[in-house]
Structures are given as C-alpha cells and as structure tokens.
Scaffold this motif. Structure first.
Motif, PDB file in Angstrom:
ATOM      1  N   SER A  67       0.829  -1.207   0.000  1.00 53.63           N
ATOM      2  CA  SER A  67       0.000   0.000   0.000  1.00 53.63           C
ATOM      3  C   SER A  67       0.861   1.254   0.000  1.00 53.63           C
ATOM      4  CB  SER A  67      -0.887   0.013   1.250  1.00 53.63           C
ATOM      5  OG  SER A  67      -0.080   0.156   2.404  1.00 53.63           O
ATOM      6  N   GLY A  68       2.140   1.070   0.234  1.00 52.88           N
ATOM      7  CA  GLY A  68       3.053   2.219   0.256  1.00 52.88           C
ATOM      8  C   GLY A  68       3.261   2.779   1.656  1.00 52.88           C
ATOM      9  N   LYS A  96      14.725 -10.987   0.105  1.00 50.89           N
ATOM     10  CA  LYS A  96      15.550 -10.139  -0.764  1.00 50.89           C
ATOM     11  C   LYS A  96      14.758  -9.749  -2.021  1.00 50.89           C
ATOM     12  CE  LYS A  96      20.432 -10.347  -1.982  1.00 50.89           C
ATOM     13  NZ  LYS A  96      21.600 -11.210  -2.050  1.00 50.89           N
ATOM     14  N   GLU A  97      14.122 -10.750  -2.605  1.00 50.71           N
ATOM     15  CA  GLU A  97      13.324 -10.489  -3.818  1.00 50.71           C
ATOM     16  C   GLU A  97      12.170  -9.535  -3.522  1.00 50.71           C
ATOM     17  OE1 GLU A  97      12.183 -14.340  -5.181  1.00 50.71           O
ATOM     18  OE2 GLU A  97      14.263 -14.905  -5.649  1.00 50.71           O
ATOM     19  N   PHE A  98      11.592  -9.700  -2.351  1.00 48.35           N
ATOM     20  CA  PHE A  98      10.479  -8.832  -1.949  1.00 48.35           C
ATOM     21  C   PHE A  98      10.934  -7.365  -1.937  1.00 48.35           C
ATOM     22  CE2 PHE A  98       7.975  -6.630   1.309  1.00 48.35           C
ATOM     23  CZ  PHE A  98       6.677  -6.999   0.991  1.00 48.35           C
ATOM     24  N   LEU A  99      12.080  -7.121  -1.320  1.00 43.53           N
ATOM     25  CA  LEU A  99      12.574  -5.739  -1.241  1.00 43.53           C
ATOM     26  C   LEU A  99      12.951  -5.193  -2.614  1.00 43.53           C
ATOM     27  CD1 LEU A  99      14.792  -5.514   1.965  1.00 43.53           C
ATOM     28  CD2 LEU A  99      12.418  -4.845   1.656  1.00 43.53           C
ATOM     29  N   GLU A 100      13.439  -6.064  -3.467  1.00 42.60           N
ATOM     30  CA  GLU A 100      13.829  -5.617  -4.817  1.00 42.60           C
ATOM     31  C   GLU A 100      12.641  -5.032  -5.566  1.00 42.60           C
ATOM     32  OE1 GLU A 100      17.568  -8.696  -5.329  1.00 42.60           O
ATOM     33  OE2 GLU A 100      15.754  -9.021  -6.546  1.00 42.60           O
ATOM     34  N   GLU A 101      11.462  -5.618  -5.311  1.00 44.13           N
ATOM     35  CA  GLU A 101      10.259  -5.093  -5.975  1.00 44.13           C
ATOM     36  C   GLU A 101      10.008  -3.640  -5.604  1.00 44.13           C
ATOM     37  OE1 GLU A 101       6.588  -7.266  -5.676  1.00 44.13           O
ATOM     38  OE2 GLU A 101       7.691  -9.157  -5.458  1.00 44.13           O
ATOM     39  N   PHE A 102      10.397  -3.280  -4.404  1.00 48.65           N
ATOM     40  CA  PHE A 102      10.147  -1.919  -3.927  1.00 48.65           C
ATOM     41  C   PHE A 102      11.347  -0.999  -4.128  1.00 48.65           C
ATOM     42  CE2 PHE A 102       7.282  -4.678  -1.622  1.00 48.65           C
ATOM     43  CZ  PHE A 102       6.081  -3.999  -1.729  1.00 48.65           C
ATOM     44  N   GLU A 103      12.417  -1.570  -4.620  1.00 46.22           N
ATOM     45  CA  GLU A 103      13.661  -0.824  -4.785  1.00 46.22           C
ATOM     46  C   GLU A 103      14.046  -0.128  -3.480  1.00 46.22           C
ATOM     47  OE1 GLU A 103      13.240   1.683  -8.186  1.00 46.22           O
ATOM     48  OE2 GLU A 103      13.480  -0.005  -9.567  1.00 46.22           O
TER      49      GLU A 103
END
Lengths: 242, 291
Positions: free
Chosen positions: A85-86, A123-130
């Motif tokens: 949701s940001g 790690k992949e999760f955070l990459e989505e959010f940069e």
C-alpha cells in the motif's frame, strides 16, 4: 536507494491485588494466556543477527540512535499490505526527516520454510520496492522469543539509550484501507521522542500473522548453514540475543 | 467499502501465496478456496415489519485444518470484520460472535473458529416501511491461518421481505437454534452474575458448577489485560479477578469500557457470558487504588 535499518519488544506481569479470602480452593482459572511482551521502559534485549547480504548487525552498534524493529514475513498478507500500500515505504522516507537518527531493521523469525529460501524470498520482496533495508535472519527464533514478537508486523521502538519505548501495532489500519496515508504509531513515537515528550501510548495491541517460529522439533535443523539447508555464503541466523 | 490496492490485490488475493514447500509436508486438503474460508448469509425472520429488529446471520466456514478469528484475535491473527450496506432508514448494531475456541501456542493464545461460526448482526428497520423487499449486502473480511495465513473477503446479498404493518415471525429451524445457542448470554443471566471494577482489577462473580472458568478480554487502546489472577472458589460460587492496565490518556477519555467473555467448561457448546463494565478515571480508578 533508501537505506535504513529495524526491531521489537515485551510486557510484564502485574502484582495481584490482595483479596479477602471468601473461599479456599484455588482453581484452574485462566491459562497463562496472552503471554505479555516485555515491558516498555526496560532495556531492550541485545542481539547479533546477520542480514540478507551477510552483514552482521548488533543492537549495541546502534547506540545513540533510535532503532525501529519490524517483525517481518514477506508471505504474510499483512506485511504485503503494509508494504504494497506504500505505508512502510512512506514511513521510511518520513523517518529520515526527523532530527534524530533512526535505524529501521526488519527481523524475520519465520522457520516454516528452508532458511535459504526465506532469505532469498525476503531479498526479492525488497527488490520489488527498490528499497534496501536489512532483513535480519532470526531463523532459530531466539531474538523473536527474547522480544516476544507475536505477529508480522509487530513493531518495537528502542530509544538512543537502548530502552524499549514502544511495542505493538504498526498503525490502526490493519487492512491497509487507508493505504500510505494511514497514521503510524512509529512516526508518532519518533515524533514524541524528538519533542522530548513521553511516549504514549507505549503499547497498542499488535495485529498480523502469527510469527512462524521454529518449533522444538525444527530447531537447529536448518539454522546454521552446517546442515546443508542453511543460508548460502555464510548467511546464518547469527547468534541471537547476547 | 474496503478497497484493496492494486498491488496488494495482486500480491494477496489475486494470486495464491507461494505454496509451502515440501520441507514441511502438509496433509492433503480439499480443493483450495480463495481466502481458505467461505460465508453464507441469511436472516432469522420470515419478513420484517416497522421498527423490527432482526438479525442478519453470517456463517463463516474455514477450510479443513484452517481457522479464522474471533473479534479479538488474541496474541496474533486478524479479527473477522463486516461491512454492511442497508437501505436508507435501517440501522446496524454490533455483531454478536459465538464462543470462540482457544488456540494455545508458546507465543500466546489466539481465539477463533476451526469450524462453522455464525455471527449475528442486529439490524433495525425504520418506523415507516413499505410492502416489498429490501436488499442487504454483507462483506465479510477475515484472516485464515494454518501454516501460513491468507486474507479473505466475500460479499453476499440477502433479500428480506417487508411488511408495512406487521412484524415478521422468527425462523425457528434447528440450524438457527443451534447457532443461537452458541452465542454468549448476558452476564446477568448467570446465577449471581456480577462484574465490578476496583482500581486496576475487574472482579467477575457468579455461581456455576462447570469448570474450568476462564475469561478472555478484548484489548483496545488504553486497555491491556494481564494474566488472570487466582480465582476464589466457595462451593459453586466464584470470584475471578482480572487485572488490567488502564491508560486513560491513550484511550483519550475518562471512561474505558472493559469487555470480554466468561467461559465455562471446555466445549464450544458450553455456556459463555458477555462481560462489560465501564471504568471511569474519577469514580472507579484512583492511581491504581480501589475505592
């Protein structure tokens, strides 16, 4: 890229008031239910944990800074909601604007999947959010249990002296209805600290998925990279509370 | 209405969560339902007349080995919640949840339902009503957990006939009666049932032969329940002290309403009673000292 770091907490028992005895036979009343988290106002339990990039973090190294811990599990719909949701990305930005230096650390105590998969998935999760924040690997659950983290997310705020000043819910918007605009208790707490005010409320009932701790049968099975299932490249779960 | 943001929808609802790997194999389950639970909605009346209060009954059934939560999930989890759309003039009351099961874990107890739970939502018709039908839309929001957790949401509509002059009869089918039985009763329905607040302790008294006797509270801002103290028993009479932590600043008011359930026995069909007491910062509570 955003850089920040995260943590959590506990509660205590209250003295039983003296009661006139009307009878004699004490009974099984209520379970020791709702195990309380550590009481705010106490020294936060020390820890030493390794993040998703193999870097070790200790609470001690952040002395003099406010430390925010978010109990985290990227598969939990509440975490997905607060990130997606940001709300948390906005919180991270807002925290940077405070005069006090704030370190935001995520802690993952989940043990319901192989350790290396959990690390990679975070790690992949955070990459989505940069966004780059450390996700501390607490696969054996020692730190989570020391703080008595119950949910994802379960938030803890530690002041510059290492005292736990808040633990509980991220916000009052568990279903992310208000999106990034929801007020967070974390920003409120940091603002109160900045202003030299008392942190109040210092506890709000946390909501979220149960933390998927390693059970007795699982503990040690996959926690230190020696079992063949552990983290890659020396990514272990660290040594837990100090 | 609750709005899922697109990303959240994609992550949480639209696509199934990553499967739990075979690392911890799960028992085979029936076909997966979105949200791992489903709801059915009905009413408890044949039709509705002017000013009549009736119930919209939402039956939520989790998948086998999954559970959903009570209005207070306890140490973790998420409450089952409702969004109700009613025609103009109709009003909606507080949902009444059946007695929950207690799920114990090292991290604290949680409260919820591993089988069908029927929640009764009171709705009151306006004073002036026309003959015809009205539509009531119920959106149920829940968290279902097993080894992982998923959020669920389902919207159902129920049609109710209306009568301009006559109040409608209650349905008295077996299923509905069974569901009603599972609802907590008011505490004054218990022999000697009474609740008082003294300082930072709530005392619940009454008479019953059923054991154990337990209390589960509903946490809210400014109110936190401490582990129950030892109960005093005298024959069938009991007095259960429930220590609470009260923070009137956090509650933003002079009064905190302490609510919870008093549970007798261990079965879901054993009786439970709704406990409710107002604690006022000036009359009941003086810096933790009783008056």
């Amino acid at each position: 890229m955003f850089k920040a770091i995260v943590t959590l907490s506990i509660t205590a028992l209250v003295a039983t008031p003296a009661l006139a005895q009307i009878g004699v036979r004490p009974l099984d009343t209520t379970p020791k239910e709702d195990k309380k988290t550590v009481e705010v106002g106490e020294q936060a339990p020390a820890f030493e944990l390794v993040d998703q990039n193999g870097k070790t973090h200790t609470l001690q190294e952040y002395e003099g800074k406010i430390v925010v811990l978010e109990w985290f599990n990227e598969t939990c719909p509440y975490c997905k909601g607060t990130w997606g949701s940001g709300l948390i990305p906005k919180l991270l930005t807002d925290l940077q604007e405070h005069k006090a230096e704030v370190v935001y650390l995520a802690v993952n105590s989940s043990a319901n999947r192989p350790e290396d998969k959990i690390v990679e998935s975070g790690k992949e999760f955070l990459e989505e959010f940069e966004i780059e924040i450390p996700i501390l690997n607490d696969y054996n659950g020692k730190v989570g249990r020391a703080y008595k983290a119950r949910t994802t997310p379960h938030m803890f705020v530690i002041d510059a002296e290492g005292i736990l000043v808040y633990q509980g819910a991220l916000s009052d918007d568990s279903r992310s209805k208000e999106g990034a605009e929801a007020d967070t208790h974390i920003l409120r707490v940091v603002t109160q600290i900045d202003a030299g005010e008392e942190v109040s409320p210092s506890y709000v009932q946390p909501w979220g998925c149960p933390v998927k701790y390693a059970r007795d049968g699982d503990r040690g099975r996959n926690r230190d990279g020696k079992s063949g299932r552990g983290g890659k490249g020396g990514r272990g779960s660290g040594s837990g509370p100090k | 209405m609750f709005i899922f943001l697109p990303l959240m929808a994609a992550l949480c609802v639209g696509g199934p969560l990553p499967e739990t790997p075979s690392f911890f194999p799960e028992a085979p389950e029936e076909a997966e339902r979105p949200g791992r639970a489903a709801t059915e909605v009905r009413t408890d009346v044949g039709w509705v007349g002017p000013s009549q209060t009736f119930h919209v009954v939402v039956a939520i059934t989790p998948d086998s080995q999954w559970h959903v939560y009570w209005k207070n999930p306890g140490a973790s989890g998420g409450p089952t919640e409702f969004e109700i759309r009613v025609p103009e003039g109709f009003t909606v009351g507080e949902p009444q949840f059946p007695r929950p099961s207690i799920f114990r874990s090292d991290e604290g107890n949680t409260y919820g339902y591993g089988e069908t739970a029927a929640i009764f939502i009171p709705v009151t018709a306006p004073e002036i009503l026309r003959d015809g039908t009205v539509e009531i839309e119920v959106t149920t929001l829940w968290l279902a957990c097993n080894k992982n957790c998923v959020m669920g949401e389902q919207t159902k509509t129920v049609e109710v006939s209306t009568n301009a002059t006559m109040k409608g009869p209650l349905h008295k089918d077996l299923q509905l009666s069974k569901w009603e039985e599972a609802l907590p009763k008011p505490l004054d329905g218990l022999a000697g049932g009474i609740v008082t607040a003294i300082g930072s302790t709530i005392y619940i008294s009454g008479e019953s032969q059923l054991r154990p006797i337990r209390f589960i509270g509903v946490d809210q801002k400014g109110l936190h329940f401490e582990p129950n103290s030892e109960m005093i028993i005298d024959g069938d009479s009991f007095r259960l002290p429930v220590p609470v932590k009260l923070d009137f600043t956090a509650a933003r008011g002079d009064t905190i309403v302490v609510e919870g359930l008093l549970l007798f026995g261990r079965k879901n069909t054993d009786p439970s009673y709704a406990v409710r007491v107002e604690v006022n910062s000036t009359t009941n509570y003086h810096n933790g000292e009783g008056n």
